[in-house]
Design a protein around this motif. Structure first.
Motif, PDB file in Angstrom:
ATOM      1  N   ALA A 105      40.404  35.943  37.735  1.00 24.63           N
ATOM      2  CA  ALA A 105      41.326  36.875  38.365  1.00 24.63           C
ATOM      3  C   ALA A 105      41.221  36.855  39.874  1.00 24.63           C
ATOM      4  CB  ALA A 105      41.065  38.294  37.850  1.00 24.63           C
ATOM      5  N   ARG A 116      49.228  36.762  44.807  1.00 23.98           N
ATOM      6  CA  ARG A 116      50.083  37.756  44.175  1.00 23.98           C
ATOM      7  C   ARG A 116      51.522  37.288  44.054  1.00 23.98           C
ATOM      8  NH1 ARG A 116      48.049  42.780  43.694  1.00 23.98           N
ATOM      9  NH2 ARG A 116      50.099  43.736  43.837  1.00 23.98           N
ATOM     10  N   HIS A 162      49.809  41.589  35.552  1.00 21.81           N
ATOM     11  CA  HIS A 162      49.031  42.751  35.965  1.00 21.81           C
ATOM     12  C   HIS A 162      49.021  43.716  34.783  1.00 21.81           C
ATOM     13  CE1 HIS A 162      49.368  41.486  40.229  1.00 21.81           C
ATOM     14  NE2 HIS A 162      50.582  41.114  39.861  1.00 21.81           N
ATOM     15  N   ASP A 214      41.862  47.970  35.138  1.00 20.27           N
ATOM     16  CA  ASP A 214      42.993  47.070  35.320  1.00 20.27           C
ATOM     17  C   ASP A 214      42.492  45.635  35.405  1.00 20.27           C
ATOM     18  OD1 ASP A 214      42.837  46.226  38.383  1.00 20.27           O
ATOM     19  OD2 ASP A 214      42.408  48.369  38.276  1.00 20.27           O
ATOM     20  N   THR A 264      44.035  41.424  36.406  1.00 21.52           N
ATOM     21  CA  THR A 264      45.084  40.543  36.904  1.00 21.52           C
ATOM     22  C   THR A 264      44.790  39.146  36.372  1.00 21.52           C
ATOM     23  OG1 THR A 264      45.354  41.855  38.925  1.00 21.52           O
ATOM     24  CG2 THR A 264      46.214  39.595  38.955  1.00 21.52           C
ATOM     25  N   GLY A 271      54.567  41.518  42.634  1.00 15.46           N
ATOM     26  CA  GLY A 271      53.899  42.405  41.697  1.00 15.46           C
ATOM     27  C   GLY A 271      53.990  43.855  42.145  1.00 15.46           C
TER      28      GLY A 271
END
Length: 233
Positions: free
Chosen positions: A8, A13, A20, A27, A29, A130
């Motif tokens: 990750a 991005r 995501h 969380d 990614t 994102g």
């Protein structure tokens, strides 16, 4: 292939297809790497990459997974409880994996009693970066449509059970609405025929504006109903 923290880190991005995912407890990614799988559930790492419903024994330790293949992220329910998607779509243990569209997708994992645990998913497209923080931005105004005073009153009367937030609401029938108008506005002439005519006029006008929900009835099915029939069981 499970997701690792090192995968990750350092992902741009702006990469199209980047995933995501977040819950109230964390969380992750993930890059769009063929064969990569992101797992979520009540369990702990390394069994899952994202915790959800961690205090709810109805949530499976591995309740679902997202795998990148064929250029898309595919969602699969691997838990005992249902997963609910937008528009009332349900996934169970035997449901075939479904592809995620770009943009935002919420899913809800059924838990104990009335509990549902939210998992927020966002798949970046080619032209976005994102989800980004917008705490200082002005609040977007809700979408509205022009109605005259009679139309507004008519829709309030027909939809009053929704406006009162009743459980399992349904619109009033034209006959019931006509009785209420006869009591409150006896000189306005709001009978069933007039109510049906005005409702259909509003349907046609909003349909021409690109209203997001279906408003026009299929004429091959005959005269549109007014909620006179009992709901299907």
């Amino acid at each position: 292939m499970p997701l690792s923290a090192s995968l990750a880190r350092g992902v741009a991005r702006t990469t199209p297809g980047i995933l995501h995912a977040r819950t109230v407890t964390g969380d992750v990614t993930a890059p769009p790497r063929p064969g990569l799988t992101v797992r979520f559930g009540r369990g702990e790492k390394p069994d899952v990459d994202l915790g959800v419903g961690i205090d709810d024994l109805r949530v499976s330790r591995r309740h679902g997974e997202l795998t990148y293949r064929a250029g898309q992220w595919w969602l699969r329910n691997t838990g005992q409880q249902l997963v609910r998607l937008p528009r009332g779509r349900m996934m169970h243990l035997g449901t075939e994996p479904i592809p995620l569209a770009t943009g935002y997708t919420p899913l809800f994992v059924k838990g104990s009693g009335y509990r549902e645990h939210l998992v927020e998913l966002y798949v970046a497209s080619h032209d976005d970066q994102g989800p980004v923080s917008r705490r200082r931005a002005e609040t977007a105004r809700p979408e509205t449509w022009a109605l005259d005073d009679d139309e507004r009153l008519l829709l309030v009367v027909l939809g009053q059970r929704y406006l009162l937030y009743e459980e399992d609401p349904r619109p009033l029938t034209y006959a019931t609405a006509a009785k209420q108008f006869a009591y409150r506005r006896p000189d306005a002439g709001w009978n069933e025929r007039k109510i049906e005519y005005r409702v259909e006029a509003v349907r046609r006008r909003l349909h021409r504006t690109g209203f997001r929900y279906p408003l026009i009835h299929d004429k091959s099915q005959g005269r549109p109903g007014d909620n006179s029939e009992p709901p299907p069981t």
